[in-house]
Design a protein around this motif. Sequence first.
Motif, mmCIF file in Angstrom:
data_model
loop_
_atom_site.group_PDB
_atom_site.id
_atom_site.type_symbol
_atom_site.label_atom_id
_atom_site.label_comp_id
_atom_site.label_asym_id
_atom_site.label_seq_id
_atom_site.Cartn_x
_atom_site.Cartn_y
_atom_site.Cartn_z
ATOM 1 N N GLU A 200 1.013 -1.197 -0.050
ATOM 2 C CA GLU A 200 -0.136 0.098 0.011
ATOM 3 C C GLU A 200 0.709 1.269 -0.050
ATOM 4 N N ALA A 201 1.883 1.322 0.768
ATOM 5 C CA ALA A 201 2.758 2.368 0.780
ATOM 6 C C ALA A 201 3.657 2.779 -0.543
ATOM 7 N N LYS A 202 3.630 1.588 -1.439
ATOM 8 C CA LYS A 202 4.484 1.833 -2.539
ATOM 9 C C LYS A 202 3.364 2.664 -3.549
ATOM 10 N N ARG A 203 2.160 2.741 -3.529
ATOM 11 C CA ARG A 203 1.206 3.424 -4.155
ATOM 12 C C ARG A 203 1.019 4.680 -3.825
ATOM 13 N N ILE A 204 1.927 5.333 -2.668
ATOM 14 C CA ILE A 204 1.822 6.708 -2.206
ATOM 15 C C ILE A 204 3.015 7.336 -2.549
ATOM 16 N N ARG A 205 2.939 8.358 -3.543
ATOM 17 C CA ARG A 205 4.000 9.138 -3.710
ATOM 18 C C ARG A 205 4.837 9.736 -2.888
ATOM 19 N N THR A 206 6.235 9.679 -2.811
ATOM 20 C CA THR A 206 6.985 10.322 -1.832
ATOM 21 C C THR A 206 7.060 9.539 -0.558
ATOM 22 N N LEU A 207 6.226 8.575 -0.251
ATOM 23 C CA LEU A 207 6.328 7.830 0.883
ATOM 24 C C LEU A 207 7.339 6.738 0.832
ATOM 25 N N GLN A 208 8.160 6.769 2.058
ATOM 26 C CA GLN A 208 9.230 5.548 2.124
ATOM 27 C C GLN A 208 9.180 5.174 3.554
ATOM 28 N N HIS A 232 9.210 7.986 5.913
ATOM 29 C CA HIS A 232 9.283 9.482 5.558
ATOM 30 C C HIS A 232 8.497 9.750 4.550
ATOM 31 N N SER A 233 8.086 11.170 4.557
ATOM 32 C CA SER A 233 7.257 11.706 3.531
ATOM 33 C C SER A 233 7.471 13.058 3.411
ATOM 34 N N GLU A 234 7.298 13.858 2.140
ATOM 35 C CA GLU A 234 7.516 15.227 1.872
ATOM 36 C C GLU A 234 6.303 15.972 1.408
ATOM 37 N N GLY A 235 6.263 17.273 1.530
ATOM 38 C CA GLY A 235 5.485 18.015 1.320
ATOM 39 C C GLY A 235 3.899 17.873 1.517
ATOM 40 N N GLN A 236 3.012 18.194 0.675
ATOM 41 C CA GLN A 236 1.787 18.169 0.936
ATOM 42 C C GLN A 236 1.025 16.406 0.949
ATOM 43 N N MET A 237 2.005 15.727 0.301
ATOM 44 C CA MET A 237 1.643 14.177 0.580
ATOM 45 C C MET A 237 1.791 13.841 1.780
ATOM 46 N N ARG A 238 2.321 14.361 3.022
ATOM 47 C CA ARG A 238 2.538 13.547 4.155
ATOM 48 C C ARG A 238 1.237 13.515 4.497
ATOM 49 N N GLY A 239 -0.023 14.287 4.679
ATOM 50 C CA GLY A 239 -1.314 14.133 5.009
ATOM 51 C C GLY A 239 -1.806 13.087 4.365
ATOM 52 N N VAL A 240 -1.568 12.832 3.080
ATOM 53 C CA VAL A 240 -2.527 11.957 2.219
ATOM 54 C C VAL A 240 -1.857 10.627 2.892
ATOM 55 N N ALA A 241 -0.517 10.431 2.977
ATOM 56 C CA ALA A 241 -0.104 9.486 3.233
ATOM 57 C C ALA A 241 -0.413 8.772 5.016
ATOM 58 N N GLU A 242 -0.551 9.759 5.841
ATOM 59 C CA GLU A 242 -0.932 9.453 7.141
ATOM 60 C C GLU A 242 -2.344 8.796 6.851
ATOM 61 N N LYS A 243 -3.142 9.433 6.269
ATOM 62 C CA LYS A 243 -4.437 8.886 6.351
ATOM 63 C C LYS A 243 -4.738 7.648 5.578
ATOM 64 N N ARG A 244 -3.863 7.378 4.542
ATOM 65 C CA ARG A 244 -4.021 6.100 3.788
ATOM 66 C C ARG A 244 -3.252 5.113 4.457
ATOM 67 N N MET A 245 -2.275 5.320 5.047
ATOM 68 C CA MET A 245 -1.820 4.260 6.021
ATOM 69 C C MET A 245 -2.448 3.738 7.054
ATOM 70 N N LEU A 246 -3.149 4.848 7.735
ATOM 71 C CA LEU A 246 -3.886 4.437 8.849
ATOM 72 C C LEU A 246 -5.345 3.706 8.462
ATOM 73 N N HIS A 247 -5.702 3.885 7.188
ATOM 74 C CA HIS A 247 -6.679 3.356 6.618
ATOM 75 C C HIS A 247 -6.614 1.814 6.357
ATOM 76 N N ALA A 248 -4.913 1.667 5.775
ATOM 77 C CA ALA A 248 -4.481 0.367 5.245
ATOM 78 C C ALA A 248 -4.418 -0.593 6.444
ATOM 79 N N ILE A 249 -3.993 -0.060 7.873
ATOM 80 C CA ILE A 249 -3.804 -0.874 9.176
ATOM 81 C C ILE A 249 -5.023 -1.450 9.491
ATOM 82 N N SER A 250 -6.187 -0.644 9.086
ATOM 83 C CA SER A 250 -7.521 -1.385 9.541
ATOM 84 C C SER A 250 -8.097 -2.423 8.372
#
Length: 553
Positions: A200-208, A232-250
């Motif tokens: 899931e993390a691979k699909r999110i730009r700038t997320l490592q 690690h995530s950069e710029g505006q994508m950080r908020g998207v990364a947080e949301k999507r990874m929390l959703h992926a955990i569930s």
Amino acid sequence: MKLPDAKPVKENAVITSPGELLNEIRNVLSGASGLFIKVFGKKGSSRYYITILFDRSKVLAAEGQEVGSGSVITGSQAVDLFRELLKSPLVVDLYALDEIGVKVSIADNLDAYGQTPKVSIEELFSTPVQKPVEKPVPKPAPKPQEKPAPVRPPVKTVERRTEKKAPEKAGGEVEVVIEIPGGEALDGALKEYAKHLVSEAKRIRTLQLSRIVFSGELTEGVVYLNVHIYGHSEGQMRGVAEKRMLHAISKYAPIILREADIKPILRDVKVILNGKEVAPKEIVDREKKKTGKVDREGRITLSVFEDVWPYFSSMVRTAVGEISDAGIRVTGATFDIRGRREFEINAKLAVEASIPREDVEKVVRDVITRHAKELGKTIDRYITVHNIEVEVVEAVRPVASPIATSAKAQQVLAKKKELEKEVEKLLQQAGIEELSFLTEEKKKESEQALLRSRIEPAIELLKSRLHTELKLIPRVTFKWLKLNWESKGSTVYLDLEASFIKEEVGGLFGSFSGVDEGKLKQDARDTILRVIRDVSKEYGISIKLKKLHVMVR
């Protein structure tokens, strides 16, 4: 290619690398059954438009056209041309499709579908280098196989120490740490769970991702699981990364039940990016919508995210003002703006108008749609008008005293008034006190009749407006209203009782967080008092609230 009419998810996006376009496609496919892209690019001095249809995993059909000559390229040639165009910057439109849209598109483009190789999305964007695949063929492989023998014991010791490293992320290895006492039976399931999280993390730009830590407590048939993800995530994508990874955990937690037959209960979930952690509750709080009044009279309620509140509040006020200028009086309105990147307007309005209901609805929708388009251009966001509900209240005006239509009747009434005045004058001159009550009673009767002619229509209008405007209160469903009244002199006293059902709001993990009951009751009281104040002013009657009871279930 013939494709269904659809609104672009992203339009005129400038893509500078194949990886960037691949991420955009994955983002669209995360919430759709398929998509098609329109690509404009240049190869040498020639310019091309290429349209490609995808399902969730592969290319279904491709067709290109040279802008200058108009020549059409289909199938494998279009795919090869697309790979060539990827070497230069592109301008791309992306359109999401549902399952039916994908099937209809295949049926409408069977020729292109038959000529196009069904390559996977990853293969389409990979550089066509096949030599590395042939390099592992040499047969000196049996000799190095003797070395892994001593390597296997350390792997087992790592699993016992509950630390693993999985090279799942392109940017480096993702360390998986398991700190569950007696949880050896869960190792395989948690490893599979971690694979899906990394995928899931691979699909999110700038997320490592760098590390995934599982801890918790294992009881009979149940694991109380804590999941902490580091990266690690950069710029505006950080908020998207947080949301999507929390959703992926569930989303992927049921894998543990499927693999190990042990039910997972998520207890403590965190995503720590760039050293800053965020939990589900923080995201919910951060993305709370602001709900409030946008006009002085408190008739218009708006609910939207705070960062765009000034834009939408101005738009709503302007739209309601224009509707009123068209001869449609807005007595109450609620605007619920949904979405973050793209916005959807849902509105309920209570209006008074003398024109037919169909015309009222058309005027209201046209005005709101026009202002939504103008706002969309201003803030560079896509805004649609989804649902507009209009409740038309027929105003009950004071009934005037019956007026005679014939000239003879008017003469008789005029004569009657003259006689009454003459009698009053004679009584005053004669000083006969015993008969003075006749004139007093006559005055009281006429005053009461006049007052009653205003009170009854006013109460009817009050009931009608309350039924309409209480339906507009957000986050509750209006059920019923009881209204009793009595008049004492020139004042009307009301007893009111209203009942609502509270709506529940879905949380990030399927839990439910209720809306504040006190706030809902206050909204209902404010609406009732405002409607009473308006009707009282319109009819010139003193209306006072003696008793008010609001129930929220």
